[in-house]
Design a protein around this motif. Structure first.
Motif, PDB file in Angstrom:
ATOM      1  N   ARG A  74      16.366 -59.467-121.532  1.00  0.00           N
ATOM      2  CA  ARG A  74      17.319 -58.447-122.385  1.00  0.00           C
ATOM      3  C   ARG A  74      16.694 -57.726-121.910  1.00  0.00           C
ATOM      4  O   ARG A  74      15.447 -57.494-121.252  1.00  0.00           O
ATOM      5  N   GLU A  75      17.779 -56.153-122.117  1.00  0.00           N
ATOM      6  CA  GLU A  75      16.685 -54.939-121.507  1.00  0.00           C
ATOM      7  C   GLU A  75      17.079 -54.293-123.339  1.00  0.00           C
ATOM      8  O   GLU A  75      17.978 -54.915-123.973  1.00  0.00           O
ATOM      9  N   GLY A 106      12.596 -52.810-118.987  1.00  0.00           N
ATOM     10  CA  GLY A 106      14.292 -54.008-118.476  1.00  0.00           C
ATOM     11  C   GLY A 106      13.391 -54.461-118.976  1.00  0.00           C
ATOM     12  O   GLY A 106      12.606 -55.329-119.115  1.00  0.00           O
ATOM     13  N   LYS A 107      14.244 -55.633-118.634  1.00  0.00           N
ATOM     14  CA  LYS A 107      14.398 -57.405-118.757  1.00  0.00           C
ATOM     15  C   LYS A 107      12.715 -57.805-117.880  1.00  0.00           C
ATOM     16  O   LYS A 107      12.726 -56.983-116.941  1.00  0.00           O
ATOM     17  N   ALA A 132      20.793 -59.141-119.905  1.00  0.00           N
ATOM     18  CA  ALA A 132      20.754 -57.755-119.160  1.00  0.00           C
ATOM     19  C   ALA A 132      19.862 -59.382-117.819  1.00  0.00           C
ATOM     20  O   ALA A 132      20.077 -60.538-117.964  1.00  0.00           O
ATOM     21  N   GLU A 135      15.646 -56.712-113.350  1.00  0.00           N
ATOM     22  CA  GLU A 135      16.197 -56.046-114.131  1.00  0.00           C
ATOM     23  C   GLU A 135      15.689 -54.701-113.573  1.00  0.00           C
ATOM     24  O   GLU A 135      15.782 -54.009-112.516  1.00  0.00           O
ATOM     25  N   SER A 173      20.322 -49.274-115.709  1.00  0.00           N
ATOM     26  CA  SER A 173      20.184 -50.365-116.422  1.00  0.00           C
ATOM     27  C   SER A 173      20.826 -51.187-116.165  1.00  0.00           C
ATOM     28  O   SER A 173      22.250 -51.178-115.336  1.00  0.00           O
ATOM     29  N   CYS A 174      20.983 -52.627-116.539  1.00  0.00           N
ATOM     30  CA  CYS A 174      21.911 -53.714-116.104  1.00  0.00           C
ATOM     31  C   CYS A 174      23.475 -53.636-117.014  1.00  0.00           C
ATOM     32  O   CYS A 174      24.509 -53.105-115.659  1.00  0.00           O
ATOM     33  N   GLN A 175      23.660 -53.164-117.844  1.00  0.00           N
ATOM     34  CA  GLN A 175      24.779 -53.298-118.833  1.00  0.00           C
ATOM     35  C   GLN A 175      25.050 -52.119-120.035  1.00  0.00           C
ATOM     36  O   GLN A 175      26.036 -51.701-120.407  1.00  0.00           O
ATOM     37  N   TYR A 263      30.855 -51.338-116.669  1.00  0.00           N
ATOM     38  CA  TYR A 263      29.346 -50.237-116.524  1.00  0.00           C
ATOM     39  C   TYR A 263      30.313 -49.220-116.055  1.00  0.00           C
ATOM     40  O   TYR A 263      30.184 -47.965-114.906  1.00  0.00           O
TER      41      TYR A 263
END
Length: 277
Positions: A74-75, A106-107, A132, A135, A173-175, A263
């Motif tokens: 996760r993030e 972040g992750k 996520a 990273e 970020s990732c999402q 995104y």
């Protein structure tokens, strides 16, 4: 952690007020010396509130997540919404947040703890976490750094300032995407004309309301709208198929956060006013 499952929009048409509130409204996020969290099966988003007033609060819930540590897959974004300064420790490195500061983590970060700088004046910290697969570095951003953008007008009762923190042109970020909208005195409407984005869900946290003020949050399919009456520091889980808009008895602020497939802000499907029912 409370777990909320997804709902069918056809079934939601039949919900009572009590059932709507049970499924979509989060009422008690901020309690002294606790981290309260809700896990939504809509895009696996987690929202929560932390009010540390003693020992630092560790971000964890292995029983719900079934992982070794919270950010294993996760993030997370933290938003300071009130009270004294918060101190967030990320694998031993500390970040101080004051009102409307955001910290992205972040992750892969293992040890995350939330504390108040002064326990006599505890911080209130809102958190939003998404799944996520990549990273990204930890980063703090103040409201002044978040490209404050004035929009709307007093004539349409929606004069406001939007601060975008976590998004493709801000904190990477990732999402997860996250921002804050603050309405000016005399303005009450948010996100109207409204929209849906079926590829990602959204969560709203309303804050900076007086105790006797309320926001009427509009939700539901565009042709089957419903509403929730919301008090200060309460949150709404908004499904991808639902509109998300609101009008208050006074001005207010709200944090909007999203996660899902896209995104980008360009996938919104705007709903003409004549089509709302």
């Amino acid at each position: 952690m409370e777990v909320r499952h997804t709902t069918n929009p056809t079934d939601v048409k039949q919900y009572t007020t009590e059932r709507l509130r049970k499924e979509f409204l989060v009422e008690n996020l901020f309690e002294p010396n606790k981290i309260n969290m809700v896990y939504s099966h809509y895009d696996r988003l987690i929202i929560g509130g932390a009010t540390p007033a003693g020992e630092a609060l560790k971000l964890e819930d292995p029983e719900t997540l079934k992982t070794e540590y919270f950010l294993e897959r996760r993030e997370i974004g933290f938003l300071h919404i009130g009270g004294g300064a918060a101190v967030i420790s990320v694998d031993g490195e500390s970040y101080e947040l004051t009102k409307l500061d955001v910290l992205y983590v972040g992750k892969g970060k293992r040890d995350v703890q939330i504390a108040s700088k002064d326990n006599a004046n505890p911080a209130k910290v809102y958190l939003v976490s998404a799944l996520a697969h990549a990273e990204y570095p930890t980063r703090k951003m103040t409201a002044e750094q978040a490209n404050p953008t004035p929009l709307g007008s007093i004539e349409t009762s929606n004069e406001r300032v939007i601060n975008k923190y976590i998004h493709e042109d801000g904190i990477q970020s990732c999402q997860l995407m996250l921002g804050v909208t603050t309405l000016k005195p005399g303005s009450i409407w948010n996100t109207m004309p409204t929209h849906v984005h079926d590829r990602r869900m959204e969560a709203y946290l309303y804050f900076d309301l007086n105790d006797d003020a309320r926001v009427f949050h509009m939700m539901g399919e565009p042709t089957e709208t419903r509403h929730l009456v919301i008090a200060n520091e309460q949150a709404v889980i908004s499904p991808p198929w639902s509109i998300h808009s609101g009008a208050g008895t006074s001005n207010y602020a709200f944090c909007w956060a999203m996660a899902g497939e896209n995104y980008s802000f360009s996938d919104q499907e705007f709903i003409p006013m004549k089509d709302l029912k």
